[in-house]
Design a protein around this motif. Structure first.
Motif, mmCIF file in Angstrom:
data_model
loop_
_atom_site.group_PDB
_atom_site.id
_atom_site.type_symbol
_atom_site.label_atom_id
_atom_site.label_comp_id
_atom_site.label_asym_id
_atom_site.label_seq_id
_atom_site.Cartn_x
_atom_site.Cartn_y
_atom_site.Cartn_z
ATOM 1 N N VAL A 31 14.831 48.335 -13.459
ATOM 2 C CA VAL A 31 13.750 48.318 -14.275
ATOM 3 C C VAL A 31 14.092 49.262 -15.558
ATOM 4 O O VAL A 31 14.763 50.271 -15.307
ATOM 5 C CB VAL A 31 12.471 49.052 -13.517
ATOM 6 C CG1 VAL A 31 11.317 49.354 -14.587
ATOM 7 C CG2 VAL A 31 12.029 48.168 -12.593
ATOM 8 N N GLN A 32 13.568 49.030 -16.812
ATOM 9 C CA GLN A 32 14.230 49.561 -17.870
ATOM 10 C C GLN A 32 12.986 50.173 -18.604
ATOM 11 O O GLN A 32 12.022 49.820 -18.643
ATOM 12 C CB GLN A 32 14.747 48.780 -18.939
ATOM 13 C CG GLN A 32 16.220 48.155 -18.484
ATOM 14 C CD GLN A 32 16.781 47.571 -19.754
ATOM 15 O OE1 GLN A 32 16.587 47.860 -21.050
ATOM 16 N NE2 GLN A 32 17.489 46.204 -19.595
ATOM 17 N N ALA A 33 13.607 51.501 -19.369
ATOM 18 C CA ALA A 33 12.573 52.162 -20.269
ATOM 19 C C ALA A 33 13.323 52.699 -21.404
ATOM 20 O O ALA A 33 14.565 52.996 -21.052
ATOM 21 C CB ALA A 33 11.943 53.322 -19.308
ATOM 22 N N VAL A 34 12.858 53.041 -22.270
ATOM 23 C CA VAL A 34 13.470 53.422 -23.632
ATOM 24 C C VAL A 34 12.938 54.775 -23.970
ATOM 25 O O VAL A 34 13.664 55.585 -24.856
ATOM 26 C CB VAL A 34 13.396 52.554 -24.888
ATOM 27 C CG1 VAL A 34 14.148 51.050 -24.482
ATOM 28 C CG2 VAL A 34 11.913 52.297 -25.314
ATOM 29 N N SER A 35 11.852 55.325 -23.548
ATOM 30 C CA SER A 35 11.312 56.673 -24.031
ATOM 31 C C SER A 35 11.046 57.488 -22.626
ATOM 32 O O SER A 35 11.029 56.856 -21.618
ATOM 33 C CB SER A 35 9.971 56.331 -24.635
ATOM 34 O OG SER A 35 9.100 55.808 -23.937
ATOM 35 N N GLY A 36 10.677 58.607 -22.910
ATOM 36 C CA GLY A 36 10.419 59.784 -21.614
ATOM 37 C C GLY A 36 9.185 59.275 -21.039
ATOM 38 O O GLY A 36 9.119 59.080 -19.751
ATOM 39 N N ALA A 37 8.161 58.982 -21.819
ATOM 40 C CA ALA A 37 7.079 58.489 -21.396
ATOM 41 C C ALA A 37 6.972 57.236 -20.843
ATOM 42 O O ALA A 37 6.412 57.024 -19.473
ATOM 43 C CB ALA A 37 5.697 58.493 -22.459
ATOM 44 N N GLN A 38 7.632 56.240 -21.062
ATOM 45 C CA GLN A 38 7.804 55.022 -20.458
ATOM 46 C C GLN A 38 8.402 55.251 -18.986
ATOM 47 O O GLN A 38 8.038 54.672 -17.980
ATOM 48 C CB GLN A 38 8.661 54.082 -21.003
ATOM 49 C CG GLN A 38 7.840 53.297 -22.386
ATOM 50 C CD GLN A 38 8.789 52.223 -22.748
ATOM 51 O OE1 GLN A 38 10.048 52.207 -22.885
ATOM 52 N NE2 GLN A 38 8.278 51.167 -23.837
ATOM 53 N N ALA A 39 9.513 56.072 -19.060
ATOM 54 C CA ALA A 39 10.208 56.278 -17.847
ATOM 55 C C ALA A 39 9.435 57.133 -16.912
ATOM 56 O O ALA A 39 9.508 56.707 -15.559
ATOM 57 C CB ALA A 39 11.426 57.237 -18.091
ATOM 58 N N VAL A 40 8.640 57.962 -17.023
ATOM 59 C CA VAL A 40 7.624 58.759 -16.027
ATOM 60 C C VAL A 40 6.682 57.942 -15.575
ATOM 61 O O VAL A 40 6.503 57.846 -14.502
ATOM 62 C CB VAL A 40 7.193 59.871 -16.892
ATOM 63 C CG1 VAL A 40 6.076 60.458 -15.971
ATOM 64 C CG2 VAL A 40 7.911 61.228 -17.432
ATOM 65 N N GLU A 41 6.140 56.770 -16.466
ATOM 66 C CA GLU A 41 5.341 55.931 -15.912
ATOM 67 C C GLU A 41 6.024 54.876 -15.146
ATOM 68 O O GLU A 41 5.532 54.778 -13.879
ATOM 69 C CB GLU A 41 4.516 55.194 -17.259
ATOM 70 C CG GLU A 41 3.475 54.203 -16.559
ATOM 71 C CD GLU A 41 2.920 53.658 -17.958
ATOM 72 O OE1 GLU A 41 2.901 52.463 -17.852
ATOM 73 O OE2 GLU A 41 2.433 54.371 -19.001
#
Length: 135
Positions: A31-41
């Protein structure tokens, strides 16, 4: 170690695609995320077995702060990816219990080794904890 879930937090789209392609072929669920907020979620909803974290992210949080926030909710091993490694970064990253670092550019074999090593260590830690609780 197929089917283990990895949260890939990387702001460089090309590197993220290469890492995802390689690890997906190896049998991991990415699962990918590009920002800290996306990663925490994403970490809250997917409960990853491992986080691959770029130190330099889009948005207000860097990877070390993001990792700290993820660890507050659930302890999950993290492998940091960065373009250079400084003593200050290592010191900051230690609050997240990170002990694996990949310096970009890295070979995909090095990535596989870091992921498998960290997941194996996590499994051994869990087995030891279970054993201690039994006795």
């Amino acid at each position: 170690m197929a089917n283990e879930r990895i949260l890939l937090v990387e702001s460089d789209g090309e590197l993220a695609r290469n890492v995802e392609c390689h690890l997906t072929q190896t049998g991991y669920v990415i699962v990918q995320a590009v920002s800290g907020a996306q990663a925490v979620e994403a970490a809250a909803s997917m409960h990853p077995d491992l986080v691959l974290m770029d130190v330099h992210l889009q948005g207000d949080m860097d990877g070390i702060e993001t990792s700290r926030l993820i660890m507050e909710r659930r302890e999950v091993p993290t492998v940091f990816m960065m373009s250079s490694l400084t003593d200050a970064m290592i010191h900051r990253a230690r609050i997240t219990n990170a002990d694996e670092y990949l310096i970009t550019p890295f070979a995909m074999n090095d990535l596989t080794l870091a992921v498998e090593s960290r997941l194996c260590r996590r499994k051994m830690d869990w087995e030891l904890q279970e054993s201690e609780e039994r006795y």
